[in-house]
Each structure stands twice: as C-alpha cells, then as structure tokens.
Motif scaffolding. Structure first.
Motif, short mmCIF file in Angstrom:
data_model
loop_
_atom_site.label_atom_id
_atom_site.label_comp_id
_atom_site.label_asym_id
_atom_site.label_seq_id
_atom_site.Cartn_x
_atom_site.Cartn_y
_atom_site.Cartn_z
N ILE A 173 0.81 -1.23 0.00
CA ILE A 173 0.00 0.00 0.00
C ILE A 173 0.85 1.28 0.00
O ILE A 173 0.62 2.16 -0.84
N PRO A 174 1.85 1.44 0.89
CA PRO A 174 2.62 2.70 0.87
C PRO A 174 3.31 2.97 -0.46
O PRO A 174 3.30 4.10 -0.95
N ALA A 175 3.88 1.92 -1.07
CA ALA A 175 4.56 2.09 -2.36
C ALA A 175 3.57 2.51 -3.44
O ALA A 175 3.88 3.35 -4.31
N ALA A 176 2.36 1.94 -3.39
CA ALA A 176 1.33 2.28 -4.38
C ALA A 176 0.91 3.75 -4.24
O ALA A 176 0.72 4.45 -5.24
N ILE A 177 0.79 4.22 -2.99
CA ILE A 177 0.43 5.63 -2.75
C ILE A 177 1.53 6.55 -3.29
O ILE A 177 1.26 7.51 -4.01
N ALA A 178 2.77 6.23 -2.94
CA ALA A 178 3.91 7.05 -3.39
C ALA A 178 4.00 7.09 -4.91
O ALA A 178 4.18 8.15 -5.51
N SER A 179 3.85 5.93 -5.52
CA SER A 179 3.93 5.84 -6.98
C SER A 179 2.84 6.68 -7.65
O SER A 179 3.09 7.37 -8.64
N SER A 180 1.63 6.65 -7.06
CA SER A 180 0.52 7.40 -7.63
C SER A 180 0.74 8.91 -7.50
O SER A 180 0.44 9.67 -8.42
N ILE A 181 1.30 9.34 -6.36
CA ILE A 181 1.61 10.77 -6.16
C ILE A 181 2.64 11.22 -7.20
O ILE A 181 2.47 12.26 -7.86
N HIS A 182 3.70 10.43 -7.38
CA HIS A 182 4.75 10.77 -8.36
C HIS A 182 4.18 10.84 -9.77
O HIS A 182 4.51 11.73 -10.56
N GLN A 183 3.30 9.89 -10.07
CA GLN A 183 2.69 9.83 -11.41
C GLN A 183 1.86 11.09 -11.68
O GLN A 183 1.93 11.67 -12.77
N LYS A 184 1.08 11.53 -10.66
CA LYS A 184 0.24 12.72 -10.84
C LYS A 184 1.08 13.99 -10.96
O LYS A 184 0.75 14.90 -11.74
N LEU A 185 2.18 14.05 -10.20
CA LEU A 185 3.08 15.21 -10.32
C LEU A 185 3.59 15.32 -11.76
O LEU A 185 3.63 16.40 -12.35
N SER A 186 3.97 14.18 -12.30
CA SER A 186 4.49 14.14 -13.67
C SER A 186 3.39 14.55 -14.66
O SER A 186 3.63 15.33 -15.59
N GLU A 187 2.19 14.03 -14.42
CA GLU A 187 1.05 14.29 -15.30
C GLU A 187 0.72 15.79 -15.34
O GLU A 187 0.41 16.35 -16.39
N TYR A 188 0.79 16.44 -14.16
CA TYR A 188 0.46 17.86 -14.08
C TYR A 188 1.69 18.76 -14.25
O TYR A 188 1.60 19.97 -14.08
N GLU A 189 2.84 18.12 -14.54
CA GLU A 189 4.10 18.84 -14.77
C GLU A 189 4.44 19.76 -13.59
O GLU A 189 4.70 20.95 -13.74
N VAL A 190 4.39 19.15 -12.40
CA VAL A 190 4.67 19.87 -11.16
C VAL A 190 5.82 19.15 -10.46
O VAL A 190 5.88 17.91 -10.46
N THR A 191 6.73 19.92 -9.84
CA THR A 191 7.85 19.28 -9.12
C THR A 191 7.44 18.95 -7.69
O THR A 191 6.53 19.58 -7.13
N LYS A 192 8.14 18.00 -7.10
CA LYS A 192 7.84 17.57 -5.74
C LYS A 192 8.07 18.69 -4.72
O LYS A 192 7.48 18.69 -3.64
#
Length: 320
Positions: free
Chosen positions: A44-63
């Motif tokens: 579960i934690p890895a899936a949450i992290a992966s999804s956050i990173h994916q959305k950042l990339s999708e919206y072209e936003v940096t962490k």
C-alpha cells in the motif's frame, strides 16, 4: 513564488482516495486507486507514493511544491510514530505506515485515524465550519466517530478516543459486534445493524413493503419508511432512539456546537434526522441540547482527504 500544496490521502478497504489541496483547503486535483491488499497490505505505501509521483508528472509539477502527506487510516493509530496498531480490513498489525510512506515519498508524513480525519475535514471546510467543539459520526457499514474539543482531536490515553460506535446500547443480550463485545451502537445504527433489525422484525410475520426484496438493504428500509411502512418506521425509531441516547452521553461531556452526521446512512436525510433530533433533545442536558446543532455532513467522499490535508497544514507546515 508558486503556492505550496498539501497532499491528502484517505485509505479505505476498497479504494485509496488522494488529492492535491491548496493551503486554503480547496481541492485542486483528486483521484483514487484500488487498495492493494496482497501480502497483508505491504504494497500500500509504495502504491500511494507511486501514484503521487505519477500525478506530479502528469500535471508537470515538481515535488518541491508539496509540503507533506496527511493520511487517514482505518484502526487505532500510535500518535508517537504514526504506526497503525491494527487495520483489520488491510491485514495490518503494528504497521509502521508513517516511516514507510516517508521513505517511499521522501516527504514528511502525518497519520491519523480515518474517522478523526473525516471529522477534521468537516470542521475545516464542511458542515462543522466555524465550530471548534464538535462531534462527527459516520454511519456506514460500521459506526465511526471523531470528537474535536477546542479544535483538537480527542485521542485519549491510548488512541481509542472517539469510538462512538462501541458505546454499549443494549447492555444485556445484545447482538455480537466485530470488536468482540455485544450490544454496541454499531450493531444498531450502522447500515448492517439497520438491516439486522428489519430482518428480525420481518420474522414476526408483520406485513411490510420490505417483503418484496430478496435481500433487504438499509436504503430499502428508509425508502419504505418514507412511504409510511409501519415496520420500517418502527426500525427507524429504534435506530434514532439508540443513536440519540449515545450522542447525548458524549454531548453532555463535551458540550459541542455541532453534531455532524455523515456516512451512507446519513443520506436518508430527515427520515433519520427528525426523530434523531427529537430523541437527542429529550435525552441531553437542556443547555447542551440548546447549543448543539445536528447537521448532515456536506463533504461526502472528500471529507477524508480534506481532513488529512488539514493535518499537514497544522502539523507539518509550521516546522518547514
């Protein structure tokens, strides 16, 4: 300078809801992913992290834009280290959620019980807006709750504060509850409890519209009650009586401004709220009843992510 964002996560047994939220509490982007319960929920934690990173990339936003992650998790949470003591639906026992999620996201993380997080969401942006003393009850498959006093969640001595669903409503010969006790409020006021009461009454042979259904749901019971079905109305009165009594006990202790009723069962609206208010008023200390406004929750599925984001703003942001 770019405005910073809060990340709110609401971890459920079936889906994980997530959102990027502004400092003012506005949901900018929201999405959900299925809850991966394989191998006792260890993914579960890895899936949450992966999804956050994916959305950042999708919206072209940096962490760098993200302040931190707030997450509401089912079960008691250890305040000291953000671990989940037991997550029955996820297979977790003393699961170090905060530690793992911080490692996976490289962001600060704060963890809170999911019902408490929903209460915080309603206080910040929902039906409890403007109140600092409120009681939030979620009527769904079970009965959850959050108690807020002076703007702070009540955790109690070992994190079990706010377990409204496990107030004993039937002291003797009550129905068994998942917590191991019998006669809990959850066995009466949850969707499951409402169906159980209806099925019990149907076994007496009393006529009812509910006999038209092979499988009775709580929605069927409320719909039948609205149409004047006597058996269904008896069930709703019983639910409102026990819920009103339980809420009066807590309200007499904390004297809240608002009592927010959420969860799927709350969608019944006045069919439940009118008798509930009547019973609550008759059971609570008069000055307590006078101060407490019983209102339906307004945030729906967004309460959890909103409250989780509020935690980031209050707990993580001041230290950044």
């Amino acid at each position: 300078m770019e405005e910073k964002w809060l990340v709110g996560v609401d971890l459920g047994g079936t889906t994980i809801k997530m959102a990027f939220i502004s400092l003012a509490g506005d949901i900018l982007y929201s999405w959900e992913i299925p809850t991966d319960k394989r191998e006792n929920g260890s993914h579960i934690p890895a899936a949450i992290a992966s999804s956050i990173h994916q959305k950042l990339s999708e919206y072209e936003v940096t962490k760098e834009r993200l302040i931190g992650v707030g997450i509401g998790a089912p079960g008691p949470v250890n305040e000291a280290d953000g671990s989940v003591e037991i997550g029955v639906n996820l297979g977790w026992r003393n699961f170090p959620l905060q530690e793992i999620l911080e490692r996976e996201t490289s962001l600060p993380v704060t963890v809170e019980n999911d019902a408490n997080v929903a209460a915080l969401g309603e206080m910040w942006k929902g039906a409890g807006k403007g109140a600092k003393n409120l009681l939030c009850v979620t009527l769904g498959t079970g009965v959850g709750g959050g108690i807020i006093v002076n703007g702070e969640i009540v955790h109690g001595a070992n994190g079990a504060g706010g377990e409204i669903g496990h107030i004993t409503s039937v002291p003797a010969h009550g129905a068994p509850c998942n917590c191991g006790k019998t006669g809990c409020l959850e066995t009466i006021a949850s969707a499951t409890g409402i169906v159980r009461l209806a099925v019990e009454k149907l076994s007496s042979g009393q006529p009812s519209k509910l006999r038209e259904f092979d499988v009775v749901t709580s929605k069927h019971v409320f719909d039948a009650a609205k149409q004047g079905d006597e058996l269904a109305n008896t069930v709703i009165e019983q639910v409102a009586y026990h819920l009103g009594l339980a809420l009066s006990y807590i309200a007499n202790g904390i004297n809240p401004e608002k009592i927010v009723i959420g969860g799927g069962v709350s969608k019944a609206g006045d069919t439940l709220l009118v008798p509930l208010k009547r019973y609550f008023t008759s059971f609570a200390f008069p000055r307590v009843a006078q101060a407490a406004e019983i209102v339906p929750a307004t945030l729906g599925n967004q309460a959890g992510v909103t409250g989780a984001a509020w935690l980031v703003k209050e707990k993580i942001l001041p230290n950044r």
